[in-house]
Design a protein around this motif. Structure first.
Motif, PDB file in Angstrom:
ATOM      1  N   HIS A 226       0.838  -1.212   0.000  1.00  0.00           N
ATOM      2  CA  HIS A 226       0.000   0.000   0.000  1.00  0.00           C
ATOM      3  C   HIS A 226       0.869   1.259   0.000  1.00  0.00           C
ATOM      4  N   ALA A 227       2.039   1.166  -0.613  1.00  0.00           N
ATOM      5  CA  ALA A 227       2.967   2.299  -0.595  1.00  0.00           C
ATOM      6  C   ALA A 227       3.137   2.904  -1.994  1.00  0.00           C
ATOM      7  N   ALA A 228       2.363   2.424  -2.967  1.00  0.00           N
ATOM      8  CA  ALA A 228       2.470   2.967  -4.326  1.00  0.00           C
ATOM      9  C   ALA A 228       1.839   4.353  -4.379  1.00  0.00           C
ATOM     10  N   THR A 229       2.383   5.210  -5.290  1.00  0.00           N
ATOM     11  CA  THR A 229       1.848   6.566  -5.443  1.00  0.00           C
ATOM     12  C   THR A 229       1.311   6.727  -6.862  1.00  0.00           C
ATOM     13  N   ALA A 230       0.781   7.922  -7.136  1.00  0.00           N
ATOM     14  CA  ALA A 230       0.230   8.201  -8.475  1.00  0.00           C
ATOM     15  C   ALA A 230       1.302   8.020  -9.555  1.00  0.00           C
ATOM     16  N   GLU A 231       2.554   8.301  -9.200  1.00  0.00           N
ATOM     17  CA  GLU A 231       3.647   8.133 -10.173  1.00  0.00           C
ATOM     18  C   GLU A 231       3.872   6.683 -10.573  1.00  0.00           C
ATOM     19  N   ASP A 232       3.450   5.765  -9.688  1.00  0.00           N
ATOM     20  CA  ASP A 232       3.615   4.340  -9.995  1.00  0.00           C
ATOM     21  C   ASP A 232       2.565   3.831 -10.972  1.00  0.00           C
TER      22      ASP A 232
END
Lengths: 288, 288
Positions: A226-232
């Motif tokens: 749950h550490a992904a961001t919009a950039e991922d």
């Protein structure tokens, strides 16, 4: 939660399965029971999932606290049983049997969904079993209650139709998270990636984990944790595309759509069947 | 929670209301549905009440977490509807109607109970309404499902019996907290005082608040604020006794017991009625 809208897909399915000539006092209380069952699952699932908003409003537990949200869900399911009791159909006994079983199955699906969040070794088969319980079983109930309301001899065909439609619907939903047009979608693209949801795409991708390079593994780990961001999101789209995961998911969705249509094809040509065909196309095409 | 025991008072009431000659496939699935409904309320109420133990075991949310406890309660109520569907009684439609309404009422009772924790101005009437919803409605359901299983013409008498029995039972329970013999009681004497529970005794006592002295008010405030200790228990007993609160509660319990017996008296003399009389005496006398 009851007045916040939603697509009312399930009671519509009950209405369509019952057909245009069915007396409404037979199918309408049952259709309401299905929508109430669905709404109950949203209220309780939102607590368990720590969800902040739903249908453009704060979730019940955010607005009123966990205790009130638990009780609200409980009262909504009580209202569902009261609504079901209001049908004048002579098949009410069978309706209750179907309702009770679907109700248990959808809870079991949510239990699996929560359990799966803690697992790294999910198979596609396990994922499909979970969405069968969590999504298809309530759609099946919707179709079967409509069939029971008119004592249709095609109850099992309508159940199979709803079963495959539910799977196709959920898989399309997983796909749309990465492939939809932002303007038409209505949700944020890549929301599932950022939330770290165990979707079919993620489950398929993990099967290739051992063959991934360091950057790809790090991306998968961020999603899982749950550490992904919009950039991922574009990175995940590219990875899933390269792995053939998008193609596999499209293939499974297509297969389930074909199975749904085949089941519907066993129902004799009628106005009701035509409506169900349109319903199926609109639900999966997401067009209005 | 299902295997931890409990007195099984509710399914027993269904069995006794149905009578010794009733076919078990008519009443037994309904009796199980009532016990499951009751168990569901315990699991969810324990979350809301932050209760640590129940029936000598850790509560579900303490043992497995809140999410699992919410889902367990949900599955238990799903099992209740499945069990109800298993009756072969031709009155299943009426059974479902009664089940749905009682289910909603018991949730509304819990909602009132939680709301009342935040209020200082409860009346005896409001308290009795709350325990009617929270305790009597499920007992009424138990009796009515038994009556429906044998298509008894005394369904409403049995409902009235269970209604008054439920009130008498709950008020006796409130009284026993301060008046019981420790060895026979099985719970800690004064537990309600230490927990700051809104019992009939507390509600009656607050009606005398304006006429209390400083020490008495401080004691009432400690109970209200969940700050009372074991040392306050004899003080509370003395205060409630002086105020005549114990006598009032005994009077109301006696009145409800008499009403329960009067309702039962309208049922023709039979083996079933004799059993219900014994059931009533044992439940209220707490003797085995």
């Amino acid at each position: 939660m009851l007045t916040a809208g939603g697509k009312r897909v399930r009671p519509l399915l009950t209405a369509l399965a019952a057909g245009p000539d069915a007396p409404s006092d037979h199918w309408l209380p049952a259709a309401c029971a299905v929508e109430l069952l669905h709404t109950f699952t949203l209220v309780h699932d939102d607590i368990m999932d720590n969800a902040a908003s739903r249908r453009g409003r704060p979730t019940t537990h955010v607005a009123y606290g966990v205790n009130t949200a638990i009780l609200s869900g409980d009262v909504i399911i009580a209202l569902a049983t009261e609504s079901l009791a209001r049908t004048t159909s002579p098949t009410v006994h069978f309706m209750l049997e179907e309702f009770g079983l679907a109700f248990r199955r959808v809870c079991e699906g949510q239990a699996l969904d929560k359990e799966f969040e803690l697992r790294d070794d999910l198979t596609v088969e396990e994922y499909l079993h979970m969405i069968d319980l969590k999504t298809s079983k309530v759609l099946e109930l919707a179709a079967v209650l409509g069939a029971l309301a008119v004592e249709s001899s095609h109850k099992e065909d309508l159940r199979a139709f709803a079963h495959h439609l539910g799977l196709a619907f959920q898989i399309s939903d997983d796909l749309l998270d990465l492939t939809a047009d932002q303007a038409a979608f209505g949700k944020t693209i890549g929301g599932d990636i950022v939330e770290g949801k165990r979707t079919l795409l993620f489950v398929c991708a993990t099967e290739h984990y051992s063959r991934m390079n360091v950057q790809q593994r790090a991306l998968m780990d961020r999603i899982r944790d749950h550490a992904a961001t919009a950039e991922d999101v574009p990175l995940a789209r590219e990875l899933f595309s390269t792995l053939g995961v998008l193609t596999s998911a499209e293939r499974i969705a297509k297969q389930e759509t074909d199975r749904a249509k085949a089941a519907l094809g066993r129902v004799p040509v009628s106005e009701a069947r035509q409506h169900l065909e349109v319903f199926c196309d609109r639900l999966l095409g997401r067009s209005s």
